[in-house]
Design a protein around this motif. Sequence first.
Motif, PDB file in Angstrom:
ATOM      1  N   SER A 152      44.626  37.976  55.680  1.00 19.02           N
ATOM      2  CA  SER A 152      43.574  39.271  55.456  1.00 19.02           C
ATOM      3  C   SER A 152      44.385  40.589  55.307  1.00 19.02           C
ATOM      4  O   SER A 152      44.110  41.622  54.777  1.00 19.02           O
ATOM      5  CB  SER A 152      42.526  39.573  56.559  1.00 19.02           C
ATOM      6  OG  SER A 152      43.233  39.968  57.694  1.00 19.02           O
ATOM      7  N   ARG A 186      45.055  40.010  51.044  1.00 19.78           N
ATOM      8  CA  ARG A 186      44.263  39.906  50.160  1.00 19.78           C
ATOM      9  C   ARG A 186      42.858  40.129  50.368  1.00 19.78           C
ATOM     10  O   ARG A 186      42.475  40.087  51.731  1.00 19.78           O
ATOM     11  CB  ARG A 186      44.337  38.408  49.625  1.00 19.78           C
ATOM     12  CG  ARG A 186      44.061  37.369  50.540  1.00 19.78           C
ATOM     13  CD  ARG A 186      44.241  36.016  50.126  1.00 19.78           C
ATOM     14  NE  ARG A 186      43.674  34.903  50.915  1.00 19.78           N
ATOM     15  CZ  ARG A 186      43.869  33.589  50.791  1.00 19.78           C
ATOM     16  NH1 ARG A 186      44.783  33.187  49.892  1.00 19.78           N
ATOM     17  NH2 ARG A 186      43.500  32.897  51.690  1.00 19.78           N
ATOM     18  N   SER A 187      42.075  40.317  49.636  1.00 25.48           N
ATOM     19  CA  SER A 187      40.463  40.679  49.998  1.00 25.48           C
ATOM     20  C   SER A 187      39.798  39.493  50.150  1.00 25.48           C
ATOM     21  O   SER A 187      39.980  38.389  49.774  1.00 25.48           O
ATOM     22  CB  SER A 187      40.132  41.626  48.893  1.00 25.48           C
ATOM     23  OG  SER A 187      39.849  41.018  47.840  1.00 25.48           O
ATOM     24  N   GLY A 188      38.778  40.040  50.934  1.00 17.53           N
ATOM     25  CA  GLY A 188      37.694  38.510  51.208  1.00 17.53           C
ATOM     26  C   GLY A 188      37.030  38.413  49.745  1.00 17.53           C
ATOM     27  O   GLY A 188      36.623  37.408  49.770  1.00 17.53           O
ATOM     28  N   ASP A 189      36.821  39.535  49.005  1.00 14.24           N
ATOM     29  CA  ASP A 189      35.901  39.111  47.747  1.00 14.24           C
ATOM     30  C   ASP A 189      36.915  38.206  46.881  1.00 14.24           C
ATOM     31  O   ASP A 189      36.207  37.347  46.281  1.00 14.24           O
ATOM     32  CB  ASP A 189      35.763  40.399  47.091  1.00 14.24           C
ATOM     33  CG  ASP A 189      34.914  41.389  47.758  1.00 14.24           C
ATOM     34  OD1 ASP A 189      34.228  40.975  48.780  1.00 14.24           O
ATOM     35  OD2 ASP A 189      34.742  42.601  47.220  1.00 14.24           O
ATOM     36  N   GLU A 190      38.038  38.261  46.928  1.00 12.35           N
ATOM     37  CA  GLU A 190      38.977  37.439  46.142  1.00 12.35           C
ATOM     38  C   GLU A 190      38.749  35.919  46.698  1.00 12.35           C
ATOM     39  O   GLU A 190      38.247  35.111  45.859  1.00 12.35           O
ATOM     40  CB  GLU A 190      40.401  37.839  46.367  1.00 12.35           C
ATOM     41  CG  GLU A 190      41.178  36.992  45.565  1.00 12.35           C
ATOM     42  CD  GLU A 190      42.731  37.300  45.584  1.00 12.35           C
ATOM     43  OE1 GLU A 190      43.129  38.542  45.309  1.00 12.35           O
ATOM     44  OE2 GLU A 190      43.506  36.407  45.979  1.00 12.35           O
TER      45      GLU A 190
END
Length: 378
Positions: free
Chosen positions: A279, A282-286
């Motif tokens: 985290s 990189r994003s959770g959406d990715e």
Amino acid sequence: MRDTLHETSVEALLPSPRPVQLLDPTGAPVEQSGTRRPYAMPSADRLQDVWRHMVLGRRFDLQATALTKQGRLAVYPSSRGQEACQVGAIRSLTARDWVFPTYRESMALVTRGIDPAEVLALLRGSAHCGYDPLAQRTAAQCTPLATQLVHAAGTAYGLKRRGEDCVALGFIGDGATSEGDFHEALNFAAVFDAPAIFFVQNNKYAISVPLSKQTKAPSLAYKAIGYGVACEQVDGNDPAAVMAVMDAALDHCRSGRGPFLIEAHTYRLDAHTNADDASRYRSGDEVTAWLERDPIARLEAYLRASGLLNDDQANAVRQEAEALATDLRDRMNTDPEVDPMSLFDNVFASPTPQVAEARAMVEAEMHAEMQAAEEVTR
Ligand SMILES: Cc1ncc(C[n+]2csc(CCOP(=O)(O)OP(=O)(O)O)c2C)c(N)n1
Ligand SMILES: [Mg+2]
């Protein structure tokens, strides 16, 4: 003597302009157009087999991560999300072919039929390698990046010289294609027409370093062309496409046309290892977007729509996976019996003076500790 090196046309080496895909993320078949070579849907029984092994592989992977939390495994680099690569590549090989894995390929090794507890011995810290590499025709898992490809290239050349009709498959990550050994292995294999398959799992990160900071290459597959190595890029979350591209690579190698490089576009859903916090980079959406490209769900949807998988069959495989996980957990819950001196075995075929010196030092330290413990109890 000609002073131009060879007549291979660049056209023959180029990958398809887009990653080869036979099934879209919903599991619907994709009309083939614009690929460099023709790719056909693998047979129904191969697809069923790969789906089963992906389910088993993912359950193994989840169990291994759980074992790190229970203190039973020192470290585990998960390959959740990369099942189509790990399983699709291995199930396309024969038992005679050789495999050169990295630390990321535990799932691939279990898929190869190696005992899961033996696969995890290295990551548990109880052995350099828990299985017999010669018997399994599978090298020990490599942590120094890209070194395994040099071994794969040399072994492939050896297989060719012995007239053995098989290949050496070396796995590598996106980040490790920046290592010198990657380039040396490709050059060597190409010059000697060695039957080596270099399987690049482009999972988008080298720990926290994203692909955009790793390379300006239009695709990692293109790195092969400079060495005269044929290549292809494939949707690495499409098990059917991975198998079809593996078949083409195997055919290329077995017909004496030298090495082949596959770049599989995929994604590491978990952190680099249990010791990493993804985290932070990189994003959770990715991650959510990649969850929608799940390789197991994709093939399952296709198999069900084609009448090749029903609830009873799917439940039986999922029960098999639970049994595998329970058995692994039970066996990993017993402490391994390890001789500390085995640390120095099998480092080199003949121990170097440095290894002999280190061995003598540890032996002396252990002896002194035992004597001190005896004095305390006296
Ligand atoms: C020669 C070398 N340099 C650095 C490292 C530290 N290291 C371990 S894994 C890793 C990232 C590798 O990324 P990639 O090749 O993309 O493989 P992935 O872990 O994503 O499967 C690095 C830098 C190492 N093991 N060996
Ligand atoms: Mg990577």
